[in-house]
Design a protein around this motif. Sequence first.
Motif, mmCIF file in Angstrom:
data_model
loop_
_atom_site.group_PDB
_atom_site.id
_atom_site.type_symbol
_atom_site.label_atom_id
_atom_site.label_comp_id
_atom_site.label_asym_id
_atom_site.label_seq_id
_atom_site.Cartn_x
_atom_site.Cartn_y
_atom_site.Cartn_z
ATOM 1 N N UNK A 172 -76.173 -21.275 -6.629
ATOM 2 C CA UNK A 172 -75.557 -21.544 -7.922
ATOM 3 C C UNK A 172 -74.702 -20.368 -8.392
ATOM 4 N N UNK A 173 -75.107 -19.131 -8.066
ATOM 5 C CA UNK A 173 -74.293 -17.973 -8.457
ATOM 6 C C UNK A 173 -72.971 -17.954 -7.710
ATOM 7 N N UNK A 174 -72.978 -18.417 -6.460
ATOM 8 C CA UNK A 174 -71.749 -18.425 -5.693
ATOM 9 C C UNK A 174 -70.925 -19.683 -5.830
ATOM 10 N N UNK A 175 -71.574 -20.816 -6.138
ATOM 11 C CA UNK A 175 -70.872 -22.083 -6.151
ATOM 12 C C UNK A 175 -70.407 -22.566 -7.499
ATOM 13 N N UNK A 176 -71.201 -22.346 -8.542
ATOM 14 C CA UNK A 176 -70.847 -22.862 -9.863
ATOM 15 C C UNK A 176 -69.556 -22.253 -10.395
ATOM 16 N N UNK A 177 -69.331 -20.921 -10.258
ATOM 17 C CA UNK A 177 -68.039 -20.384 -10.732
ATOM 18 C C UNK A 177 -66.843 -21.007 -10.022
ATOM 19 N N UNK A 178 -66.988 -21.292 -8.724
ATOM 20 C CA UNK A 178 -65.885 -21.934 -8.001
ATOM 21 C C UNK A 178 -65.629 -23.333 -8.530
ATOM 22 N N UNK A 179 -66.713 -24.079 -8.782
ATOM 23 C CA UNK A 179 -66.541 -25.422 -9.334
ATOM 24 C C UNK A 179 -65.889 -25.364 -10.707
ATOM 25 N N UNK A 180 -66.245 -24.352 -11.501
ATOM 26 C CA UNK A 180 -65.637 -24.215 -12.822
ATOM 27 C C UNK A 180 -64.158 -23.880 -12.715
ATOM 28 N N UNK A 181 -63.799 -23.029 -11.738
ATOM 29 C CA UNK A 181 -62.387 -22.648 -11.576
ATOM 30 C C UNK A 181 -61.558 -23.816 -11.054
ATOM 31 N N UNK A 182 -62.096 -24.547 -10.104
ATOM 32 C CA UNK A 182 -61.373 -25.684 -9.544
ATOM 33 C C UNK A 182 -61.345 -26.849 -10.525
ATOM 34 N N UNK A 183 -62.445 -27.005 -11.269
ATOM 35 C CA UNK A 183 -62.642 -28.170 -12.117
ATOM 36 C C UNK A 183 -63.686 -29.065 -11.487
ATOM 37 N N UNK A 184 -64.759 -29.328 -12.207
ATOM 38 C CA UNK A 184 -65.873 -30.067 -11.614
ATOM 39 C C UNK A 184 -65.422 -31.437 -11.116
ATOM 40 N N UNK A 185 -64.675 -32.158 -11.943
ATOM 41 C CA UNK A 185 -64.224 -33.497 -11.539
ATOM 42 C C UNK A 185 -63.222 -33.419 -10.392
ATOM 43 N N UNK A 186 -62.320 -32.425 -10.446
ATOM 44 C CA UNK A 186 -61.353 -32.269 -9.357
ATOM 45 C C UNK A 186 -62.073 -31.940 -8.053
ATOM 46 N N UNK A 187 -63.146 -31.168 -8.140
ATOM 47 C CA UNK A 187 -63.884 -30.784 -6.939
ATOM 48 C C UNK A 187 -64.679 -31.965 -6.391
ATOM 49 N N UNK A 188 -65.402 -32.667 -7.253
ATOM 50 C CA UNK A 188 -66.276 -33.742 -6.803
ATOM 51 C C UNK A 188 -65.524 -35.028 -6.495
ATOM 52 N N UNK A 226 -69.482 -22.670 -0.561
ATOM 53 C CA UNK A 226 -70.808 -22.453 -1.166
ATOM 54 C C UNK A 226 -71.086 -23.541 -2.205
ATOM 55 N N UNK A 227 -70.068 -23.920 -2.962
ATOM 56 C CA UNK A 227 -70.230 -25.006 -3.935
ATOM 57 C C UNK A 227 -70.571 -26.322 -3.239
ATOM 58 N N UNK A 228 -70.055 -26.517 -2.039
ATOM 59 C CA UNK A 228 -70.441 -27.691 -1.257
ATOM 60 C C UNK A 228 -71.931 -27.668 -0.959
ATOM 61 N N UNK A 229 -72.462 -26.462 -0.679
ATOM 62 C CA UNK A 229 -73.909 -26.330 -0.499
ATOM 63 C C UNK A 229 -74.679 -26.692 -1.759
ATOM 64 N N UNK A 230 -74.112 -26.377 -2.920
ATOM 65 C CA UNK A 230 -74.750 -26.763 -4.184
ATOM 66 C C UNK A 230 -74.844 -28.284 -4.283
ATOM 67 N N UNK A 231 -73.772 -28.974 -3.897
ATOM 68 C CA UNK A 231 -73.779 -30.440 -3.943
ATOM 69 C C UNK A 231 -74.859 -30.991 -3.015
ATOM 70 N N UNK A 232 -74.976 -30.442 -1.819
ATOM 71 C CA UNK A 232 -76.015 -30.878 -0.892
ATOM 72 C C UNK A 232 -77.402 -30.622 -1.463
ATOM 73 N N UNK A 233 -77.581 -29.461 -2.082
ATOM 74 C CA UNK A 233 -78.867 -29.123 -2.683
ATOM 75 C C UNK A 233 -79.227 -30.112 -3.789
ATOM 76 N N UNK A 234 -78.249 -30.475 -4.594
ATOM 77 C CA UNK A 234 -78.492 -31.430 -5.679
ATOM 78 C C UNK A 234 -78.847 -32.797 -5.103
ATOM 79 N N UNK A 235 -78.188 -33.193 -4.017
ATOM 80 C CA UNK A 235 -78.524 -34.458 -3.363
ATOM 81 C C UNK A 235 -80.000 -34.480 -2.965
#
Length: 290
Positions: free
Chosen positions: A35-51, A264-273
């Motif tokens: 989450x420390x490595x992935x959440x900032x990236x998702x915030x910078x890209x945009x959560x909806x744009x990323x997902x 790393x944010x992709x790993x966050x998505x897998x973890x949430x799954x």
Amino acid sequence: MIKSTAKTERIMQGVFTLSALAAIVAVGLICVFLFAGGVPAMAEIGVLDFLLGMDWSPRDTPPSFGIFPMIIGSIYVTAGAVLFGVPIGIFTAVFMAEICPKQLYKILKPTVNLLAGIPSVVYGFFGMVVLVPLVRGLFGGNGSSMLTASILLGIMILPTVIGITESSLRAVPGELYEGAVALGASHERAVFAVVLPAAKSGVMAAVVLGIGRAIGETMAVKMVAGNQALLRMPNEFLRGVRTLTANVVIEMGYAEGLHRESLVATGVVLFVFILLINLLFSAINRRGAK
């Protein structure tokens, strides 16, 4: 003597407690790292744009980091693996626990255990050498497809499904089976109508762990799924697909900056799954207990 036994019990209790705490700490550290490595990236890209983004082009200017096709591809491949592997695994476990002759069981049980110890890359070689040409010959295409990956993952989850389901069946009290037979049920009817439903929680656990194994598998899927550089929405089982895990292992070696953080944010998505799957399993168990 009594004091010595009590001291030994306290020591062992401390060892077991430390072991449990170590597991909790390990999971906690993994969560912090992801989450420390992935959440900032998702915030910078945009959560909806990323997902929900349809384009993954980290080297373009400007770069694009949309993983939606990979999410759908991972779900399709995992669902195909479950459809293929879970029924075979459950029926095999029923055979081993309730029907299998002892001499055959002595051969079958070590074979299933051996399947669990085979490295993923060996499964991948098997898929490339056997499954890819087989699918190509039977259905057309180049053979590297969602269908091939689903079949291979279905084979890979068999040891998990078989082992846990068999243990659950053997844990069912024998009185249930004996009562069903005493009421006139045949052996097969008693097994499938009484023993198997009584082991429902264990079977569900086997399915959940099988899903976790399938959705988190990397090397074998990478070797047989196609992994197109140009992403597209997966809409045919005979076409290639790039999964979330395969994308991480393909690009992590040379990624840097936002590109690396997006992996790393992709790993966050897998973890949430995986977390959602386990929460669903817990909810089903609680509902069944009520």
